[in-house]
Write a protein that holds these residues in place. Structure first.
Motif, PDB file in Angstrom:
ATOM      1  N   LEU A  71      26.108 -93.766  12.390  1.00  0.00           N
ATOM      2  CA  LEU A  71      25.511 -92.436  12.272  1.00  0.00           C
ATOM      3  C   LEU A  71      26.571 -91.342  12.402  1.00  0.00           C
ATOM      4  N   ALA A  72      26.403 -90.268  11.637  1.00  0.00           N
ATOM      5  CA  ALA A  72      27.319 -89.128  11.737  1.00  0.00           C
ATOM      6  C   ALA A  72      26.545 -87.840  11.498  1.00  0.00           C
ATOM      7  N   ALA A  73      27.140 -86.717  11.889  1.00  0.00           N
ATOM      8  CA  ALA A  73      26.485 -85.423  11.692  1.00  0.00           C
ATOM      9  C   ALA A  73      26.378 -85.115  10.194  1.00  0.00           C
TER      10      ALA A  73
ATOM     11  N   LYS B  98      27.160 -87.288   6.606  1.00  0.00           N
ATOM     12  CA  LYS B  98      27.609 -88.605   6.154  1.00  0.00           C
ATOM     13  C   LYS B  98      28.720 -88.540   5.098  1.00  0.00           C
TER      14      LYS B  98
ATOM     15  N   ALA C  89      25.424 -91.350  20.311  1.00  0.00           N
ATOM     16  CA  ALA C  89      24.752 -90.577  19.257  1.00  0.00           C
ATOM     17  C   ALA C  89      24.637 -89.105  19.649  1.00  0.00           C
TER      18      ALA C  89
ATOM     19  N   ALA D 257      26.291 -85.770  17.848  1.00  0.00           N
ATOM     20  CA  ALA D 257      25.457 -84.648  17.422  1.00  0.00           C
ATOM     21  C   ALA D 257      25.942 -83.329  18.014  1.00  0.00           C
TER      22      ALA D 257
ATOM     23  N   PRO E 115      29.604 -81.603  15.954  1.00  0.00           N
ATOM     24  CA  PRO E 115      29.561 -81.818  14.504  1.00  0.00           C
ATOM     25  C   PRO E 115      30.867 -81.430  13.805  1.00  0.00           C
TER      26      PRO E 115
ATOM     27  N   ALA F 253      18.965 -91.620  15.048  1.00  0.00           N
ATOM     28  CA  ALA F 253      19.228 -90.725  13.918  1.00  0.00           C
ATOM     29  C   ALA F 253      18.204 -89.591  13.897  1.00  0.00           C
TER      30      ALA F 253
ATOM     31  N   TYR G  20      18.464 -87.296  17.229  1.00  0.00           N
ATOM     32  CA  TYR G  20      19.606 -86.375  17.341  1.00  0.00           C
ATOM     33  C   TYR G  20      19.980 -85.742  15.999  1.00  0.00           C
TER      34      TYR G  20
ATOM     35  N   LEU H 164      20.925 -86.974  13.099  1.00  0.00           N
ATOM     36  CA  LEU H 164      22.158 -87.494  12.511  1.00  0.00           C
ATOM     37  C   LEU H 164      21.849 -88.154  11.176  1.00  0.00           C
ATOM     38  N   GLU H 165      22.876 -88.314  10.352  1.00  0.00           N
ATOM     39  CA  GLU H 165      22.695 -88.973   9.059  1.00  0.00           C
ATOM     40  C   GLU H 165      23.198 -90.418   9.130  1.00  0.00           C
TER      41      GLU H 165
END
Lengths: 274, 274
Positions: B87-89, B91, B131, B135, B138, B151, B154, B156-157
């Motif tokens: 997961l990332a802020a 993607k 996670a 978040a 970012p 996801a 928080y 997240l993508e």
């Protein structure tokens, strides 16, 4: 000689390694799998890994690796009592935040509640990481719960000694190697650890396996089922035996083979106490 | 109804709680002991805690608490497959550092090695914490390995789905309560979990205990020894049984009592699958 261990500097495994292999070159590795791998590749003569803690239970990363992927066996076991210390950069400064691994925090909960009821608690991935963080931020009002070894490694001061709640907290460490090392430590019993894979569903087979040891009066000191990682509900069994007469165990293993039970020897070792 | 669970928001236990008690008020607690305590005090109707993961093994904080300090029993079990997500802020941004719990990192090791060989790895106390940290930062090139639930919690993508190596990874969760809840989930077998304390040293006594179940053809699905936390080498045993005829188990428990083996019922439950 070169001895790999579960690092970093200041960890409980480091304390075990430096007390039992004091004249040898110690090589810290980042995790248990790396410790075993570096030994597998032949880069070190021995490897030291934790195998069971009396509160947390078995260290599955060690046992599963030895069962699933390796023909390496334990040739010595070292039992270390686990004592937790409250460490700070300056023991006379106030403490507003306490850092440690969740298990160490749990062990020191009553002490913290009594002496630092208003401190913030922050969990970290290891006790050694908490100690290093405290050492790197001496300007902050921090303390770490960590082993005594971490105080000397990171130049921290001991604020309070042995703050753990349960005194009966110890960890078993295995020395992996080709032949048993001569260790200058207190000797205890000799033991053997086996992994058993049963031919079909449990009740009958496990009972039969145990009867092979029971009627020979071979003492079991531990039994644990572990998932085989194939199908949900399929297990293998880890059994610790006291070795008084090795011949009896040889016969027991032969009998297990004839009834279709597969055994793998994970360790055959002298137990030492630190 | 109020249902306490092992938080924070976005944890695997949160996913289990929100799927099985979707119309109820869910109360996150900071750790397993707090979840059980809040139920003990009567502030909630049910409590959900993890009890075993197929890779990590038993959750001793749960089992030990129920054995040593509580008369609470499990009235339902929910099995959840564990899937890890990257997961990332955002993607589409590069990833330089990957954060997660050591176990989740271990599960995603091969994926990371193949796709992000140069990323720094940082361990955190939980996947949900990783996670949340991602978040909250970012602007940094971060990613977390965490459950899908994190996801949405928080915002997240999902960079990559189901990156865990071993597909057969599941966790058993127990619902603690006074009576079995009616859950709208797939039903499996009925099971019972017992803690046995043996009168003296193991070989004979454990063998006898198992024979009580074996000759009645009661299936054992799990056995594990746990330190009694009194003297080194003293254990109690946790046994999971398949319940087909409850009467047979009643007889077995009576027989155990007559030979001096103490039993404590930790759970008597219907198993559900998510």
């Amino acid at each position: 000689m070169k001895v790999a261990y579960l690092g970093p500097n200041g960890s409980f495994t480091h304390a075990v390694a430096s007390k039992s292999f004091s004249r040898d070159e110690l090589v810290p590795m980042a995790n248990i799998t790396e410790v075993i791998k570096v030994y597998e590749e032949g880069s070190v003569d021995y490897a030291i890994v934790p195998v069971e803690n009396s509160i947390e239970g078995s260290v599955h990363e060690t046992l599963d690796y030895l069962f699933h992927r390796s023909d390496i066996t334990a040739v010595a076991e070292i039992i270390q009592p686990i004592k937790q210390q409250l460490l700070a950069a300056d023991k006379n400064r106030p403490i507003e935040k306490i850092l440690s691994h969740p298990q160490a925090i749990a062990q020191g909960k009553q002490y913290i509640k009594m002496h630092y009821p208003h401190a913030t608690i922050e969990t970290t991935a290891s006790t050694a990481y908490a100690a290093r963080y405290v050492a790197e931020h001496p300007e902050q009002a921090l303390a770490a719960i960590a082993p005594l070894q971490a105080a000397s490694t990171y130049h921290l001061e001991v604020v309070a000694k042995n703050i753990q709640e349960i005194d009966e907290n110890y960890t078993r460490f295995w020395v992996l190697g080709k032949q048993a090392p001569e260790l200058d430590l207190t000797k205890e019993t000799a033991k053997m650890t086996l992994a058993l894979t049963l031919p079909d569903n449990l009740p009958g087979a496990l009972y039969k396996a145990l009867s092979v040891f029971a009627w020979r009066s071979i003492d079991l000191t531990k039994i644990e089922s572990r998932p085989l990682k194939t199908v949900l509900g399929e297990y293998f069994f880890i059994i610790d035996l006291l070795v008084s007469e090795e011949k009896l165990i040889t016969y027991a293993l032969e009998e297990l083979k004839t009834v279709g039970i597969t055994t793998k020897i994970l360790g055959n070792y002298q137990v030492y106490h630190l």
